[in-house]
Design a protein around this motif. Structure first.
Motif, PDB file in Angstrom:
ATOM      1  N   MET A  52     -63.071 -47.234 -54.059  1.00  0.00           N
ATOM      2  CA  MET A  52     -63.636 -47.171 -52.729  1.00  0.00           C
ATOM      3  C   MET A  52     -62.546 -46.712 -51.758  1.00  0.00           C
ATOM      4  O   MET A  52     -61.392 -47.097 -51.874  1.00  0.00           O
ATOM      5  CB  MET A  52     -64.182 -48.542 -52.343  1.00  0.00           C
ATOM      6  CG  MET A  52     -65.059 -48.513 -51.116  1.00  0.00           C
ATOM      7  SD  MET A  52     -65.775 -50.119 -50.734  1.00  0.00           S
ATOM      8  CE  MET A  52     -67.183 -50.085 -51.801  1.00  0.00           C
ATOM      9  N   ASP A  53     -62.931 -45.918 -50.792  1.00  0.00           N
ATOM     10  CA  ASP A  53     -61.984 -45.381 -49.822  1.00  0.00           C
ATOM     11  C   ASP A  53     -61.457 -46.505 -48.917  1.00  0.00           C
ATOM     12  O   ASP A  53     -62.221 -47.344 -48.434  1.00  0.00           O
ATOM     13  CB  ASP A  53     -62.694 -44.309 -48.997  1.00  0.00           C
ATOM     14  CG  ASP A  53     -61.764 -43.559 -48.075  1.00  0.00           C
ATOM     15  OD1 ASP A  53     -60.547 -43.545 -48.333  1.00  0.00           O
ATOM     16  OD2 ASP A  53     -62.266 -42.972 -47.098  1.00  0.00           O
ATOM     17  N   ASN A  54     -60.143 -46.494 -48.690  1.00  0.00           N
ATOM     18  CA  ASN A  54     -59.519 -47.541 -47.877  1.00  0.00           C
ATOM     19  C   ASN A  54     -60.030 -47.548 -46.440  1.00  0.00           C
ATOM     20  O   ASN A  54     -60.157 -48.608 -45.832  1.00  0.00           O
ATOM     21  CB  ASN A  54     -58.005 -47.393 -47.886  1.00  0.00           C
ATOM     22  CG  ASN A  54     -57.394 -47.838 -49.191  1.00  0.00           C
ATOM     23  OD1 ASN A  54     -58.007 -48.594 -49.941  1.00  0.00           O
ATOM     24  ND2 ASN A  54     -56.198 -47.363 -49.476  1.00  0.00           N
ATOM     25  N   GLN A  55     -60.316 -46.372 -45.886  1.00  0.00           N
ATOM     26  CA  GLN A  55     -60.810 -46.317 -44.510  1.00  0.00           C
ATOM     27  C   GLN A  55     -62.187 -46.964 -44.391  1.00  0.00           C
ATOM     28  O   GLN A  55     -62.504 -47.594 -43.387  1.00  0.00           O
ATOM     29  CB  GLN A  55     -60.866 -44.874 -44.020  1.00  0.00           C
ATOM     30  CG  GLN A  55     -59.497 -44.281 -43.799  1.00  0.00           C
ATOM     31  CD  GLN A  55     -59.574 -42.840 -43.332  1.00  0.00           C
ATOM     32  OE1 GLN A  55     -60.597 -42.176 -43.503  1.00  0.00           O
ATOM     33  NE2 GLN A  55     -58.507 -42.361 -42.744  1.00  0.00           N
ATOM     34  N   TYR A  56     -63.005 -46.789 -45.413  1.00  0.00           N
ATOM     35  CA  TYR A  56     -64.328 -47.397 -45.420  1.00  0.00           C
ATOM     36  C   TYR A  56     -64.207 -48.921 -45.426  1.00  0.00           C
ATOM     37  O   TYR A  56     -64.891 -49.606 -44.659  1.00  0.00           O
ATOM     38  CB  TYR A  56     -65.095 -46.916 -46.652  1.00  0.00           C
ATOM     39  CG  TYR A  56     -66.481 -47.471 -46.784  1.00  0.00           C
ATOM     40  CD1 TYR A  56     -67.520 -46.987 -46.007  1.00  0.00           C
ATOM     41  CD2 TYR A  56     -66.753 -48.489 -47.696  1.00  0.00           C
ATOM     42  CE1 TYR A  56     -68.798 -47.489 -46.128  1.00  0.00           C
ATOM     43  CE2 TYR A  56     -68.025 -48.999 -47.830  1.00  0.00           C
ATOM     44  CZ  TYR A  56     -69.043 -48.497 -47.036  1.00  0.00           C
ATOM     45  OH  TYR A  56     -70.305 -49.009 -47.158  1.00  0.00           O
TER      46      TYR A  56
END
Length: 51
Positions: A1-5
């Motif tokens: 999963m993307d860290n920004q998300y």
């Protein structure tokens, strides 16, 4: 999963907890609910009357 998300989702949960406390609701409960529901919890919180 993307860290920004993940960061955005967690930030939204913290904001919702603050909004909930401003409406005399339990911040921890709304924080946990926000982790599960995200923006939907924000919408629900905005519709709930101040208690």
């Amino acid at each position: 999963m993307d860290n920004q998300y993940v960061l955005g989702w967690g930030t939204l949960a913290l904001i919702n907890a603050g909004l909930a406390q401003g409406k005399n609701r339990t911040g921890l409960n709304w924080f946990l609910l926000s982790l599960a529901l995200g923006p939907l919890a924000t919408f629900i919180l905005l519709l709930v009357e101040k208690g």
